[in-house]
Write an enzyme that holds these catalytic residues in place. Structure first.
Site, short mmCIF file in Angstrom:
data_model
loop_
_atom_site.label_atom_id
_atom_site.label_comp_id
_atom_site.label_asym_id
_atom_site.label_seq_id
_atom_site.Cartn_x
_atom_site.Cartn_y
_atom_site.Cartn_z
CE1 TYR A 220 37.11 -18.69 66.89
CE2 TYR A 220 37.38 -20.06 64.93
CZ TYR A 220 37.49 -18.83 65.56
OH TYR A 220 37.98 -17.75 64.87
CB THR B 243 36.54 -17.24 61.47
OG1 THR B 243 37.02 -18.43 60.86
CG2 THR B 243 35.32 -17.63 62.30
CG ASP B 244 37.64 -19.46 56.59
OD1 ASP B 244 37.85 -19.65 57.80
OD2 ASP B 244 38.39 -19.91 55.69
CD GLU B 245 38.02 -22.16 61.74
OE1 GLU B 245 37.54 -22.93 62.57
OE2 GLU B 245 39.22 -21.80 61.74
CB SER C 184 31.17 -19.10 69.85
OG SER C 184 32.49 -19.06 69.36
CE LYS C 185 34.85 -14.72 65.45
NZ LYS C 185 35.35 -13.48 66.12
P1 NAD Z 1 44.09 -14.42 69.64
O1 NAD Z 1 43.60 -15.59 70.42
O2 NAD Z 1 45.52 -14.36 69.24
O3 NAD Z 1 43.78 -13.07 70.43
C1 NAD Z 1 42.57 -12.82 71.05
C2 NAD Z 1 42.73 -11.58 71.91
O4 NAD Z 1 41.46 -11.33 72.55
C3 NAD Z 1 43.76 -11.73 73.04
O5 NAD Z 1 44.56 -10.57 73.11
C4 NAD Z 1 42.90 -11.89 74.29
O6 NAD Z 1 43.53 -11.41 75.47
C5 NAD Z 1 41.68 -11.06 73.93
N1 NAD Z 1 40.49 -11.49 74.68
C6 NAD Z 1 40.01 -12.75 74.83
N2 NAD Z 1 38.92 -12.74 75.61
C7 NAD Z 1 38.69 -11.44 75.96
C8 NAD Z 1 37.70 -10.79 76.74
N3 NAD Z 1 36.74 -11.48 77.36
N4 NAD Z 1 37.75 -9.45 76.85
C9 NAD Z 1 38.74 -8.74 76.23
N5 NAD Z 1 39.71 -9.31 75.51
C10 NAD Z 1 39.68 -10.64 75.37
O7 NAD Z 1 43.13 -14.34 68.36
P2 NAD Z 1 43.47 -13.98 66.85
O8 NAD Z 1 43.94 -15.20 66.16
O9 NAD Z 1 44.28 -12.74 66.81
O10 NAD Z 1 41.99 -13.67 66.31
C11 NAD Z 1 41.43 -12.37 66.45
C12 NAD Z 1 40.05 -12.36 65.86
O11 NAD Z 1 40.11 -12.71 64.48
C13 NAD Z 1 39.09 -13.36 66.50
O12 NAD Z 1 37.83 -12.75 66.60
C14 NAD Z 1 39.07 -14.54 65.53
O13 NAD Z 1 37.84 -15.21 65.59
C15 NAD Z 1 39.26 -13.81 64.21
N6 NAD Z 1 39.93 -14.61 63.16
C16 NAD Z 1 41.09 -15.27 63.41
C17 NAD Z 1 41.72 -15.97 62.39
C18 NAD Z 1 43.04 -16.66 62.60
O14 NAD Z 1 43.52 -17.35 61.71
N7 NAD Z 1 43.70 -16.51 63.74
C19 NAD Z 1 41.14 -16.02 61.12
C20 NAD Z 1 39.93 -15.33 60.90
C21 NAD Z 1 39.34 -14.62 61.93
P1 TYD Z 2 44.75 -24.48 63.46
O1 TYD Z 2 46.01 -23.71 63.32
O2 TYD Z 2 44.32 -24.92 64.82
O3 TYD Z 2 43.60 -23.63 62.75
P2 TYD Z 2 42.06 -24.03 62.41
O4 TYD Z 2 41.72 -25.27 63.13
O5 TYD Z 2 41.32 -22.85 62.94
O6 TYD Z 2 42.01 -24.15 60.93
O7 TYD Z 2 44.85 -25.78 62.57
C1 TYD Z 2 45.12 -25.73 61.18
C2 TYD Z 2 45.04 -27.13 60.62
O8 TYD Z 2 46.09 -27.92 61.19
C3 TYD Z 2 43.75 -27.84 60.99
O9 TYD Z 2 43.35 -28.66 59.90
C4 TYD Z 2 44.14 -28.73 62.17
C5 TYD Z 2 45.58 -29.06 61.90
N1 TYD Z 2 46.45 -29.24 63.09
C6 TYD Z 2 47.24 -30.40 63.23
O10 TYD Z 2 47.22 -31.30 62.36
N2 TYD Z 2 48.00 -30.52 64.35
C7 TYD Z 2 48.03 -29.56 65.32
O11 TYD Z 2 48.75 -29.74 66.35
C8 TYD Z 2 47.24 -28.38 65.16
C9 TYD Z 2 47.22 -27.31 66.21
C10 TYD Z 2 46.47 -28.27 64.02
#
Ligand code: NAD
Ligand code: TYD
Length: 351
Positions: free
Chosen positions: A158, A132-134, A161-162
């Protein structure tokens, strides 16, 4: 060329799109979706590919080292695309330990299993970490962008940990020569996202006439990317990325939260047949998130210039598609929030 590719977290939001893309585009690859099926994992996300001959689902926990090694051996794994993680910042604030366990220890288990099972013979092998960019921390309200050279400065449990898991991936490359690649992507949106993240949560709440909790003043900025564009970028980096390298992926699409929320309200009202904007009354300002990062913005010029990737969807178009999908899949929204799907699949797979 035939490859056995393990995709971890394939039942989650982004993972399901990556699995679908690989299963459909590469019939010669065998895709092994390894997922623990936490609350965020849902096999209903992959109904359209579950019967394909090049797809196998394995229920496993990346924290279970012996099980991971067994899967590597059974399926003669060549490549790993690692997405499994705890992914929600708010949950990491209330339960940081599960983030360290899954995101740090789980990644370390996978790295070590890859190393042991590949016996330090890394020809045609790849360990791809989706991050992630975070990890880069927060930007001010200015024109600066995260580049691949930006110093890591995570703030939430979060992102910490990433960041830690990214460091372990690089350490395995630098120490043992493991062929790795890392991508750091901005906020994704689109179908199959668990309705705890901003966009699906708000669409669901507008639909149910529930409050829309805006953290703080709603001025925080995020860069949004349609999930299928992220999956395409992953596919490109998987095939053409330089080993040992990092690529940033982003939408060139910054939105202040409150502006995005107003767009969501307008679009959802219209598609629900309501008077446009009527649901703005649901907007409720609540206490800010602890340590809330002000602004994320990605410079994605490296992947654009080197690999020719760029986002394909305009944001308004992507939002329209996304809102329509959630309105057309209210049964999905209701089932993932009720936990019914877990019982259904537990029975189906005799878990
Ligand atoms: P998500 O929470 O939708 O899905 C996570 C998946 O991982 C689920 O299917 C869950 O069952 C599985 N999982 C969790 N713990 C596990 C374990 N111990 N063993 C096996 N499987 C396990 O997440 P997402 O939003 O699809 O994100 C996927 C990846 O992309 C993550 O690594 C996240 O950090 C990264 N990412 C997400 C975003 C975003 O905007 N969602 C952006 C950048 C990077
Ligand atoms: P989120 O979807 O949780 O992604 P991230 O925190 O990983 O960027 O949140 C996106 C933005 O929206 C973040 O600035 C937090 C804000 N937010 C709210 O204002 N209300 C909410 O209920 C949630 C879940 C997020």
């Amino acid at each position: 060329m035939k490859k056995n590719v393990i995709i971890t977290g394939g039942a989650g939001f982004i993972g399901s799109h990556v699995v679908r893309l690989f299963v459909n585009s590469y019939p010669e690859y065998h895709i092994i979706n390894l997922d623990k099926l936490t609350y965020a994992g849902n096999l209903a996300n992959l109904k359209d590919v579950e019967d394909k001959p090049n797809y196998t689902f394995v229920k496993a926990d990346i924290c279970d080292f012996d099980k991971i090694k067994e899967v590597f051996k059974t399926f003669k794994i060549d490549n790993v695309i690692h997405l499994a993680a705890e992914s929600h910042v708010d949950r990491s604030i209330t339960d940081p330990f599960s983030f360290a366990e899954t995101n740090v220890m789980g990644t370390l288990n996978l790295l070590q299993a890859a190393r042991e099972c590949w016996k330090d013979n890394f020809e045609n092998k790849l360990f791809y970490h989706v991050s992630t960019d975070e990890v880069y921390g927060a930007l001010e309200f200015d024109n600066t962008l995260f580049t691949e050279e930006t110093r890591y400065d995570p703030h939430s449990p979060y992102s910490a940990s990433k960041a830690s898991s990214d460091h372990f991936v690089r350490a395995y490359h630098d120490t043992y020569g493991l062929p790795v690649v890392i991508t750091n992507c901005s906020n994704n949106y689109g179908p199959y996202q668990f309705p705890e993240k901003l966009i699906p949560l708000f669409i669901n709440n507008i639909r149910r006439n529930k409050p829309l909790p805006v953290y703080g003043e709603g001025v925080n900025v995020r860069d949004w990317l349609y999930v299928e564009d992220h999956a395409r970028a992953i596919c490109l980096v998987f095939h053409n990325g330089r080993k040992g390298d990092t690529y940033n992926i982003g939408g060139f699409n910054e939105w202040k939260n409150i502006d995005l929320i107003r767009l969501l309200v307008k679009t959802t009202d219209r598609l629900l047949g309501r008077e446009e904007g009527v649901s703005e009354k649901l907007i409720t300002y609540v206490a800010d998130r602890a340590g809330h990062d002000l602004r994320y913005a990605i410079d994605a010029s490296k992947i654009k210039d080197e690999l020719g990737w760029q986002p394909s969807l305009q944001f308004e178009e992507g939002i329209e598609k996304t809102v329509r999908w959630y309105i057309d899949h209210q049964d999905w929204l209701d089932s993932v929030t009720s936990g019914e799907y877990q019982n259904y699949y537990r029975e189906m797979y005799k878990m």
